[in-house]
Design an enzyme around this catalytic site. Structure first.
Site, PDB file in Angstrom:
ATOM      1  N   HIS A  61       0.848  -1.187   0.000  1.00 17.17           N
ATOM      2  CA  HIS A  61       0.000   0.000   0.000  1.00 17.17           C
ATOM      3  C   HIS A  61       0.881   1.233   0.000  1.00 17.17           C
ATOM      4  O   HIS A  61       0.675   2.151  -0.780  1.00 17.17           O
ATOM      5  CB  HIS A  61      -0.939   0.011   1.208  1.00 17.17           C
ATOM      6  CG  HIS A  61      -1.921   1.144   1.175  1.00 17.17           C
ATOM      7  ND1 HIS A  61      -2.999   1.241   2.017  1.00 17.17           N
ATOM      8  CD2 HIS A  61      -1.990   2.264   0.406  1.00 17.17           C
ATOM      9  CE1 HIS A  61      -3.684   2.339   1.754  1.00 17.17           C
ATOM     10  NE2 HIS A  61      -3.073   2.994   0.783  1.00 17.17           N
ATOM     11  N   GLU A 115       0.777   8.000  -3.831  1.00 16.24           N
ATOM     12  CA  GLU A 115       1.694   7.606  -2.753  1.00 16.24           C
ATOM     13  C   GLU A 115       2.941   8.474  -2.732  1.00 16.24           C
ATOM     14  O   GLU A 115       3.425   8.855  -1.660  1.00 16.24           O
ATOM     15  CB  GLU A 115       2.068   6.128  -2.901  1.00 16.24           C
ATOM     16  CG  GLU A 115       0.922   5.172  -2.632  1.00 16.24           C
ATOM     17  CD  GLU A 115       0.353   5.331  -1.224  1.00 16.24           C
ATOM     18  OE1 GLU A 115       1.146   5.316  -0.257  1.00 16.24           O
ATOM     19  OE2 GLU A 115      -0.873   5.475  -1.086  1.00 16.24           O
ATOM     20  N   HIS A 119       3.061  10.937   0.434  1.00 18.66           N
ATOM     21  CA  HIS A 119       3.994  10.386   1.412  1.00 18.66           C
ATOM     22  C   HIS A 119       5.462  10.514   0.987  1.00 18.66           C
ATOM     23  O   HIS A 119       6.304  10.937   1.779  1.00 18.66           O
ATOM     24  CB  HIS A 119       3.667   8.908   1.659  1.00 18.66           C
ATOM     25  CG  HIS A 119       2.283   8.669   2.148  1.00 18.66           C
ATOM     26  ND1 HIS A 119       1.879   8.995   3.426  1.00 18.66           N
ATOM     27  CD2 HIS A 119       1.193   8.138   1.538  1.00 18.66           C
ATOM     28  CE1 HIS A 119       0.614   8.671   3.594  1.00 18.66           C
ATOM     29  NE2 HIS A 119       0.162   8.158   2.456  1.00 18.66           N
TER      30      HIS A 119
END
Length: 226
Positions: A61, A115, A119
């Site tokens: 993930h 992502e 992040h």
């Protein structure tokens, strides 16, 4: 040394600590893997990526920078968008280990872009875009959750297993505590959905989590077939 000299040295030390903190911008990573059978076995369902149905294995993930106080940074650099040309040599690995299951069917670019921008940009002082994705894939290669669980007799066979047994199996297989996150199928059965492990700030090695995320699960949960 006079008080003014001591004060000056203390100020320098505090400034140095601030610069170090700002330079890194986080303390550790959560490495999060998800079970595709649980992602798909919900009311929302799922769509297989354009590369085809992923293998029956845990997939990535994300690799999420976090602070030791249980907070986390996000969307740290709007001037550093995802650029597929920088990770083109990793595409075949990304399609296998970081597969998207979101609808409509797509090639994963939207997932990887999200992502990185949410992040990855927050670890950019340590990892550039290529390094971020490569490091995450390398960690995945080191942590074979399915193998670890199956070695403990915990298999994706639609049976129910105790959450504590799942955690103990992961601790035995990796040497570190993990957090388990669950979701629900259309019949409201709790399912093994995601597993959180912690990684050092250089994104090289697993570490004991400074703080584990709190995730609610029933005492026994299903490990669905995929």
């Amino acid at each position: 040394m006079g008080k003014s000299g001591c004060s000056f040295i203390l100020l320098e030390l505090l400034l140095l600590q601030c610069l170090i903190s700002l330079g890194q911008g986080y303390d550790f990573f959560y490495f999060v893997q998800q079970w595709p059978g649980s992602y798909c076995d919900t009311k929302r369902s799922c769509c297989y990526p354009t590369a085809g149905k992923p293998a029956a294995n845990f997939t990535i993930h994300g690799l999420w920078p976090n602070y030791n106080n249980a907070t986390y940074p996000s969307n740290c650099n709007k001037n550093s968008p995802y650029d597929g040309t920088k990770v083109s040599d990793l595409f075949s690995r990304l399609e296998v280990s970081w597969a998207t299951l979101a609808c409509p069917t797509n090639n994963g670019t939207k997932f990887w872009s999200h992502e990185w921008e949410k992040h990855g940009t927050c670890s950019e002082s340590v990892l550039d875009q290529h390094s971020y994705f490569e490091a995450t894939l390398n960690i995945k290669d080191k942590v074979n959750l399915l193998h670890i669980l199956e070695a403990a007799g915990i298999r994706p066979d639609d049976n129910f297993y105790k959450v504590e047994d799942i955690k103990e199996a992961i601790k035995a297989g990796t040497g570190y505590d993990a957090a388990v996150e669950c979701n629900s199928d259309p019949s409201r059965n709790g399912q093994l959905f995601q597993v959180y492990l912690c990684v050092d700030a250089s994104a090289k090695d697993l570490i004991e989590c400074p703080v584990l995320p709190k995730r609610k699960c029933k005492s026994s949960i299903q490990f669905p077939i995929f």
